[in-house]
Every structure is written in C-alpha cells, then in structure tokens.
Design a protein around this motif. Structure first.
Motif, PDB file in Angstrom:
ATOM      1  N   LEU A  70      -6.491  -8.171   1.976  1.00  0.00           N
ATOM      2  CA  LEU A  70      -6.083  -9.466   2.525  1.00  0.00           C
ATOM      3  C   LEU A  70      -4.787  -9.351   3.321  1.00  0.00           C
ATOM      4  CD1 LEU A  70      -6.817 -11.719  -0.587  1.00  0.00           C
ATOM      5  CD2 LEU A  70      -8.327 -11.180   1.330  1.00  0.00           C
ATOM      6  N   SER A  71      -3.921  -8.447   2.895  1.00  0.00           N
ATOM      7  CA  SER A  71      -2.658  -8.201   3.593  1.00  0.00           C
ATOM      8  C   SER A  71      -2.154  -6.841   3.138  1.00  0.00           C
ATOM      9  CB  SER A  71      -1.634  -9.295   3.259  1.00  0.00           C
ATOM     10  OG  SER A  71      -0.417  -9.095   3.955  1.00  0.00           O
ATOM     11  N   TRP A  72      -1.410  -6.150   3.989  1.00  0.00           N
ATOM     12  CA  TRP A  72      -0.852  -4.854   3.601  1.00  0.00           C
ATOM     13  C   TRP A  72       0.374  -4.552   4.446  1.00  0.00           C
ATOM     14  CZ3 TRP A  72      -0.173  -0.536   6.691  1.00  0.00           C
ATOM     15  CH2 TRP A  72      -0.777  -0.593   7.964  1.00  0.00           C
ATOM     16  N   SER A  73       1.169  -3.616   3.985  1.00  0.00           N
ATOM     17  CA  SER A  73       2.319  -3.193   4.766  1.00  0.00           C
ATOM     18  C   SER A  73       2.627  -1.735   4.491  1.00  0.00           C
ATOM     19  CB  SER A  73       3.550  -4.050   4.448  1.00  0.00           C
ATOM     20  OG  SER A  73       4.125  -3.657   3.210  1.00  0.00           O
ATOM     21  N   LYS A  74       3.266  -1.116   5.469  1.00  0.00           N
ATOM     22  CA  LYS A  74       3.817   0.220   5.280  1.00  0.00           C
ATOM     23  C   LYS A  74       5.090   0.124   4.436  1.00  0.00           C
ATOM     24  CE  LYS A  74       2.133   2.455   9.493  1.00  0.00           C
ATOM     25  NZ  LYS A  74       2.535   3.215  10.702  1.00  0.00           N
TER      26      LYS A  74
END
Length: 286
Positions: free
Chosen positions: A31-35
C-alpha cells in the motif's frame, strides 16, 4: 527488473526472514513503501497511522502489536492520538514488544529514564511532547512488554489483514526500508510470531511513567525549580536541607530525581544544580 519489482522482491526477502513463506509473501499487496530515508519513512508512518485511525473509527482495528527495538512510535503525536482513542473506545491497547536492558528494573523510574534517553537520540519535538508521551503510557493506553527484538525483523500488525514491516536495520539507524502491506495471511503469521514472543516477555509497569509526570507537576517540584532558578549556585544538599520543603514534601530527593529524569534539572561541572533550557521553559509555563 523494474524498480517496483525490485522493491517487491526486497519485501519478499524481508518477510521470508521474518518467517513467512515465500509463496505467501509474494501475494502481499504493498500500500505504501519507502527507502531508508527519514522523510520517506515519515510518509509511510503517516499512511499507516491514517489507516489505523480509519480502521478504529470503522470498529475494525483488530488486535494490535508492535514488535520493535526502541518503541519510538510512541513519541509520534499522531500515533499517540490513536492509542488514546483506542483506550477511549474501550479497545485493547497496542501491545509493544521492545528492548529494555536486563540491568534496568521494569517497575521503577529507571525504565522511564532509559526510555527517555533512548528516544531523545532521535529527538522529541519539545518537552511538551515528552510529557504527553509519558502521560499516555502512564494512562496505560499501551501495554509495554520487555523483549529484545533488535536482531529480528520488526513489524506492526493490526486490522486483521494489515502490517507495517521494517527492513533489517540497526537500533540507532536514522532510517530503514518500510512497507505498509495488506495480507490476511501475512498478518496472521506475524501475529502468531508476536504472540509467541509475548509469552516470553517481561511486563513493564506503566504506572511509573504516571508517577514521574504527577511528581513533576507537584507543588514541591515547582518550589525546587523556583529555588534553583533564583540561585546563582546551589547544591543538591542545599535543596534537601531546606526546611521549607519539610512542610510540602516528605521526600524532596524523590521530586528532584523526577526533575532529573525528565531532564529539567542537571548539574554543572562543579556538581551544582541548574535548570536546563527545557526546565526553565517548563517553569515559566507553569
């Protein structure tokens, strides 16, 4: 391989390391992700908290567990709001599995000091947020459990089918890979793993956080702050021997310790007491 596929592969490997089968991990919806970037991490945390709040208001928040190293989510004002609303709505609190050294007693002010020192490495917005975090914990809006998860994959589960998963990282790393995912199967497997660790955990007495806050707002604490503020130099012995405190506080040493725990009072190089910037601002505000 596309960039999106690379991130899905990284998530799959992270979930496999957490004990989820590769077949189940591949079916998880991101649904959402980040480095590993602090601002990008904040965006995913905000998305997670927004989803949590929506689920809470839809009466679908389910069982909520944090498996974490430092429990820094508790310093986030948005997350604190959710924990307090869960308590208001008579929902079971977030259970928080996090690291407390064996040398720190779980039922004394030492655990409060340990948490504050640990959390302040990444910073509170201000002393008001610090006090609000302690008050929220003291109200038992979360259920703290001591268990060292720092070498494991850390995650949060909630809403029956959701999880926030963090990539492998050191406890003091400023950022990490983070994914917000939807998968009933992953939620179930991670929840079962967390439940197993909960049976091995030690209880942390949340009431000691409330004790520190109530002591800081006492008449005795204000009198101590006033005396330190108006003195050019003053020692701990000068405070404790002051006859004025005998009328308002049977144990001013405990009150002084609370002010030290919250970092409103410190000592200079000569060992004399002084107000910190936060302590001076708190004194003026109250």
């Amino acid at each position: 391989m596309t960039k999106a596929a690379t991130e899905k592969d990284r998530l799959v490997e992270t979930l496999v390391e957490a004990g989820v089968s590769r077949a189940v991990a591949r079916k998880a919806e991101i649904l959402s992700w980040s480095k590993d970037d602090p601002r990008a991490n904040e965006r995913v945390h905000a998305a997670t908290n927004t989803l949590l709040l929506d689920l809470l208001r839809a009466d679908d928040v389910g069982k909520c567990i944090h498996v974490t190293g430092g429990a820094r989510a508790l310093t986030d004002p948005f997350h604190r709001q959710i924990c307090e609303e869960m308590q208001t709505d008579d929902k079971a609190p977030f259970q928080v599995l996090y690291h407390v050294p064996d040398s720190v007693a779980r039922d004394g002010w030492g655990v409060v000091k340990w948490n504050l020192n640990n959390w302040e490495r990444k910073g509170f917005l201000d002393w008001k947020q610090k006090l609000r975090t302690l008050r929220m914990i003291g109200k038992k809006a979360v259920d703290l459990k001591a268990f060292d998860e720092r070498s494991k994959i850390q995650f949060s589960v909630f809403g029956h089918r959701y999880a926030q998963v963090q990539g492998q990282h050191g406890d003091q790393d400023p950022a990490k890979y983070v994914w917000l995912i939807r998968s009933e199967s992953v939620n179930g497997l991670l929840s079962a793993s967390a439940e197993t660790d909960l049976t091995k955990s030690a209880d942390v007495d949340e009431s000691v956080f409330s004790e520190v806050v109530s002591t800081i707002f006492s008449n005795s604490a204000r009198a101590i702050l006033k005396k330190i503020s108006s003195a050019s130099t003053i020692s701990r012995e000068d405070i404790l021997s002051d006859k004025v405190f005998e009328m308002i506080d049977p144990n001013p040493g405990v009150t002084l310790e609370a002010l030290r725990v919250i970092s409103f009072v410190s000592s200079n190089e000569r060992g004399n007491l002084m107000l910190t910037d936060d302590g001076a601002e708190f004194y003026r505000a109250t």
